[in-house]
Structures are given as C-alpha cells and as structure tokens.
Design an enzyme around this catalytic site. Structure first.
Site, PDB file in Angstrom:
ATOM      1  N   GLU A  77       0.641  -1.288   0.177  1.00 37.47           N
ATOM      2  CA  GLU A  77       0.076   0.097   0.043  1.00 37.47           C
ATOM      3  C   GLU A  77       0.791   1.182   0.141  1.00 37.47           C
ATOM      4  O   GLU A  77       1.064   1.825   0.999  1.00 37.47           O
ATOM      5  CB  GLU A  77      -0.727   0.052   1.325  1.00 37.47           C
ATOM      6  CG  GLU A  77      -2.042  -0.855   1.068  1.00 37.47           C
ATOM      7  CD  GLU A  77      -3.244  -0.786   2.357  1.00 37.47           C
ATOM      8  OE1 GLU A  77      -2.918  -0.188   3.332  1.00 37.47           O
ATOM      9  OE2 GLU A  77      -3.989  -1.638   2.269  1.00 37.47           O
TER      10      GLU A  77
ATOM     11  N   GLU B  19      -6.279  -7.286  -1.020  1.00 43.16           N
ATOM     12  CA  GLU B  19      -6.687  -6.971   0.476  1.00 43.16           C
ATOM     13  C   GLU B  19      -8.189  -6.341   0.606  1.00 43.16           C
ATOM     14  O   GLU B  19      -8.225  -5.270  -0.284  1.00 43.16           O
ATOM     15  CB  GLU B  19      -5.615  -6.331   1.160  1.00 43.16           C
ATOM     16  CG  GLU B  19      -5.694  -6.149   2.503  1.00 43.16           C
ATOM     17  CD  GLU B  19      -4.638  -5.338   3.408  1.00 43.16           C
ATOM     18  OE1 GLU B  19      -3.547  -5.747   3.156  1.00 43.16           O
ATOM     19  OE2 GLU B  19      -4.801  -4.676   4.092  1.00 43.16           O
TER      20      GLU B  19
END
Length: 550
Positions: free
Chosen positions: A388, A477
């Site tokens: 991320e 995710e």
C-alpha cells in the site's frame, strides 16, 4: 564510286544499330533472370504476411498489414561457422554466435477456443566486444502459427515463420547487455519451434532445435483435476455462520500456471481464473498460522490462494530490525505448505508505514531476487511487490520502483504473475490506468484494496474506470469493516463489492487470518486454534466471507 561508298556507310550504321539492340536485349534479359532468381530464393513467403507491432494486448495491434520490402536471407549451412556453448543452470546448452546469442524459452501454455496457445520468451544477448545496433531474428515452427500478443519487437508472420525486428528500446545492445522480447502464439496444435536464425552486421547464423536445447518447454498438463478432498472440515452447522460443504469442488493450482490477458487472469486452459484467497496478518505478529492444518482448513471452505504478508517496517519488520533469515524461512515454509495443499500463494512485500516503496528498494531487490530464484520452477507463486504506497507518493515513483523490482524477478522467472501496488493505499487504479507499465512487461496486475464500511461508490467507480480502460486489477486485500481494520461491519456495501468483482471475474483476498481482537480478523478472538477450524471458530466477518465462496 561515290554511291558505292555511301551505301557501304549506310549498311555499317545499320549493323551497329542492330548490334546495339541485340546487346541491350541481352542485358535486360540478364537483369530479369537475376531479379527472378532473388525472388524465388527468398526464404520467406510474402503472400501471407501479417505485421504485429509491440502491443500491451491483442486489441492494440494495428488492423492493417504493412509490406516489408527488405528481408533477411537465413542460412542453413553451418560449415564455416564456429560455435561455442553456454551451459545453463539447468544443465542445458545454449549455442552462441560470434556476435549475438538468443535464449528462447517456451513458458506458459493453455487451450482456448479450440486453439493451443504458448508464450515464448526471448533474451537477445550481445556476446561481442562492441556495441551492436540492429538485429533480426527468424523463428521457424512445425506448422502455421498466429500471434495473439507480443512485446519488445515487431513481429511479422509468414505462415510457419516469424520475423522479429527490434523496437526502439531493444535496438541497441552494449557488450554483455541483454534485451528481452516475447510473443504469445496460437495454432491448432502446440507450436513447436524447429529452428531459428539470428542476423546482425550482415552475419546470419541458423540454429536447428535438433542440435541444441536452447528452447525448453515446461508444458502443463492438459487436464484440470478438481480437488474434492475433505481436509480439516467440520460437520457442524450454526445458524448465520459458514455452514459450507467442505467436499465441494475446488479450483486449486492444478489449473496450471496463470497468465494475464486483457483485464483478467486466466488458467492454463484459457479460462478466467478468479482468485479467492485469505491473507495472513503480519508474519512477525502471527507466525503460528503458517501451518498445514490451517491452510488445509481454509482450502476446505473454498479458498484457493494464501497471501503471506511480510511487513517491511512495523513490529519486527523485515527492514527495521526483524530477523531477516527467520522471516524469509517463514515465507518459504508458507510457500511449501501452500504448494503441498495445491493452492496458489502470493508473496506480499507489505509496504505500509514508510509510504514510499523506494524507501527500502535495495532490500526489496535482494528479497525478490532470492524468492524468485528459489521458486522459479513453480507455477503457483505470485509476487506482490508493494502492498500500500501512501503518504502522497506519486504513481511515477511507484512505477520506477516497480520497473526495477520486476526486472529482477523476470531475470529469474519469466512468467510469474506480478502485482503492483497503486497510490493512496492501493486505491487509485484509475490513475494508474492512464499510464500503466510499458508493454514489455507481461503478466502484470495492479492491486486494489478496500474496506467496505469506508470505501464505497467512489472507490468502486475507480475500479470501473480502470477496468473499462483495460487495466488488469486484483483485490489483494479487503475486509467488510472500516479502513482501520476494526469497527462495525457494512454487509450491504460488501455485497455490492462482491457483485461487482464476481461480474467482472476479478479475484479477491480477505484480510486476515488471525484471532486479533478486531473486526477484520477472520477468527474469533476467543479461538485458540491454529488449524482445523470449524464454522463456530469464525468471527462475524469470517462467517460472512466463507459464505461468499462458491
């Protein structure tokens, strides 16, 4: 007397004219014969040529053909050529020319629409002591072939032969430098490479595949076996909980090596393959869930993929004081167990608090070099190279990082699927779709993360935009709580997400396998088991998720 001399002069002039005409005719006839001989001797038939330019997907190829006016003559005689051989790591020998070497590998193969597809990866290496600018490679197959996709070169098809010419960035090679190109071919049967010829600086060398093992074929099995084994299941049924039938058919990595085409992930049979996975929590936090019983239990509920989350920074992170060797061993153990269970596995470089993946790029390069060398021969390993990116990191910065790490992986594994994180905690896939990685990169997907209680219509619209532009997206995710990984569940928003993902065949991986006391944990905080899970062991989010799996 004067008249006689005049007539003689006229006759001499006429004779010279006739002789000149005769000589001119002979010259023209000779030129015609020469041109005809050249045309007949050309090694490639021009009637059926199709030119394929470097393209990110089949739809990017030009719709018109272009005539090639110059054609390389290849030679089959090898008496005057001296060859040496490179012994590769797998023991095979690769023949070299004096100037360039072509290493050709047949990778993934699959069937679709009655055709047989195969991906050929080609590395051109300058083995001379000077810079080479320009080359041509001709591939000869055992039958007519067609091009579905290509990169790193201009591919021109002539029935059973393909001429490859470089594009701008593969044109020039410094001494010792390599350039990569590749193509996805299809035919009515497996397209075997018979021989190839490479030419540069006027020197043409022909290599018969009967005489060298430069091409290696790792062709997967034709038949997909559905796994119906009952592992770690429970017969308990609880109202509102995951009362799944653990003996239902499950798609495992017996589907063969995966490949990306267009917006989707496909299996070796040419069918869209939808990842349905579970991610571990940070391996430093919860290493105990990396075990056979846990993975087998998840598989019994319909999970086909495990994601191994290796944090780079937080809590004994790999780059901030964690025991690197122990963490690498744990990742390798996880891959081994997933493989034994017939599951795919994602190795996740879990960038988070540092924000910019370039912060620990050197560590990432070394890590993925080791992992991709270790698992180069496995078809079930995927690499997620930056979880991320955040903190205002621009796509250009991520892109630069990705190019470096991907090149390292590709040096060891030409075919593995690689997943690239996107800006703003892997949400801005729409931004990436405007400028994805170049077409020389194949089997690349882009990560999207969402937490359903926080990320709703605006993020779904980002996905729709990226998908409509042809960007291959994988949700590596997600959870159904808020973005903190905790808080209340939003099953309505979660249902909208699942409808969208299933409609477009986009894969997804749920966060997380642990009993941590937060909403995103798939296990109840009171569950002390590390495997053999029953429906009663699952948290509310766990119950919801396993009920979604077909």
């Amino acid at each position: 007397m004067k008249k006689i001399l005049q007539r003689a002069k006229e006759n001499l002039t006429a004779s010279k004219l006739d002789l000149g005409i005769f000589i001119s005719c002979i010259i023209v006839a000779g030129l015609c014969i020469t041109v005809l001989a050249i045309l007949i001797s050309r090694d490639l038939t021009m009637d059926n040529e199709v030119v394929f330019y470097e393209t990110a997907s089949p739809t990017d190829a030009p719709q018109t053909t272009q005539e090639i006016t110059t054609m390389t003559e290849t030679t089959t005689a090898q008496q005057d050529t001296t060859y040496t051989y490179d012994v590769m790591e797998d023991g095979s020998e690769v023949r070299q020319t004096e100037l360039l070497q072509a290493d050709i590998t047949a990778g993934s193969s699959w069937s679709a629409n009655g055709e047989r597809y195969v991906q050929y990866n080609i590395v051109i290496r300058n083995i001379s002591d000077h810079t080479i600018s320009g080359w041509e490679l001709v591939l000869n197959f055992d039958g007519t072939v067609y091009v579905s996709d290509s990169w790193g070169g201009v591919y021109t098809v002539y029935d059973d032969r393909i001429l490859i010419e470089p594009v701008a960035y593969t044109q020039e090679l410094q001494p010792g430098e390599t350039k990569e190109t590749g193509v996805i071919l299809y035919a009515d049967q497996y397209p075997d490479l018979v021989k190839y010829s490479i030419k540069t600086e006027g020197v043409s060398q022909c290599v018969s595949m009967e005489e060298t093992t430069a091409v290696t074929v790792d062709e997967p099995e034709n038949n997909v076996t559905e796994n119906t084994e009952n592992q770690g299941s429970s017969e308990e049924e609880t109202t509102g909980q995951a009362a799944q039938d653990p003996q239902k058919n499950q798609t495992t990595y017996t589907s063969g090596s995966l490949h990306v085409s267009g917006t989707n992930l496909y299996d070796s049979q040419g069918n869209i393959f939808q990842i349905r996975g579970v991610s571990t929590h940070g391996l430093s936090w919860f290493p105990e869930y990396v075990n056979s019983e846990a993975f087998a239990s998840l598989k019994s509920y319909g999970v086909n993929t495990i994601r191994l989350a290796l944090y780079t920074s937080e809590y004994n992170g790999y780059c901030t004081g964690g025991n690197k060797q122990e963490l690498k061993d744990l990742v390798k153990k996880g891959v081994q167990i997933a493989t034994e269970q017939g599951m795919y596995v994602v190795i996740d470089w879990h960038v988070l608090s540092e924000g910019n993946p370039n912060t620990y790029k050197d560590d990432a390069v070394k890590f993925f070099d080791e992992m991709s060398r270790t698992f180069a021969n496995q078809t079930n390993v995927l690499y997620e190279i930056c979880n991320e990116p955040n903190g205002g990191v621009e796509w250009s910065e991520i892109k630069s990082y990705a190019e470096t790490v991907i090149d390292v992986i590709r040096n060891n594994d030409a075919n593995a699927v690689i997943i690239v994180g996107t800006p703003t905690w892997s949400q801005d896939v729409d931004v990436v779709s405007q400028s994805p990685l170049g077409s020389r990169y194949s089997n690349i997907m882009y990560a999207l993360h969402f937490y359903a209680a926080t990320h709703k219509d605006s993020i779904r619209e980002k996905l729709n935009t990226a998908y409509s532009r042809g960007l291959p997206v994988l949700v590596t995710e997600f959870s159904i709580c808020d973005a903190s990984g905790n808080g209340s569940l939003d099953k309505e928003s979660a249902a909208e997400w699942m409808n969208l993902l299933n409609k477009d065949g986009i894969g997804y991986i749920a966060w997380n396998l642990s009993n941590k006391d937060e909403s995103s944990s798939l296990l109840k905080s009171s569950c002390s088991k590390t495997g053999g899970f029953t429906a009663d062991d699952f948290s509310q989010s766990g119950q919801w998720y396993f009920n979604q799996l077909p």
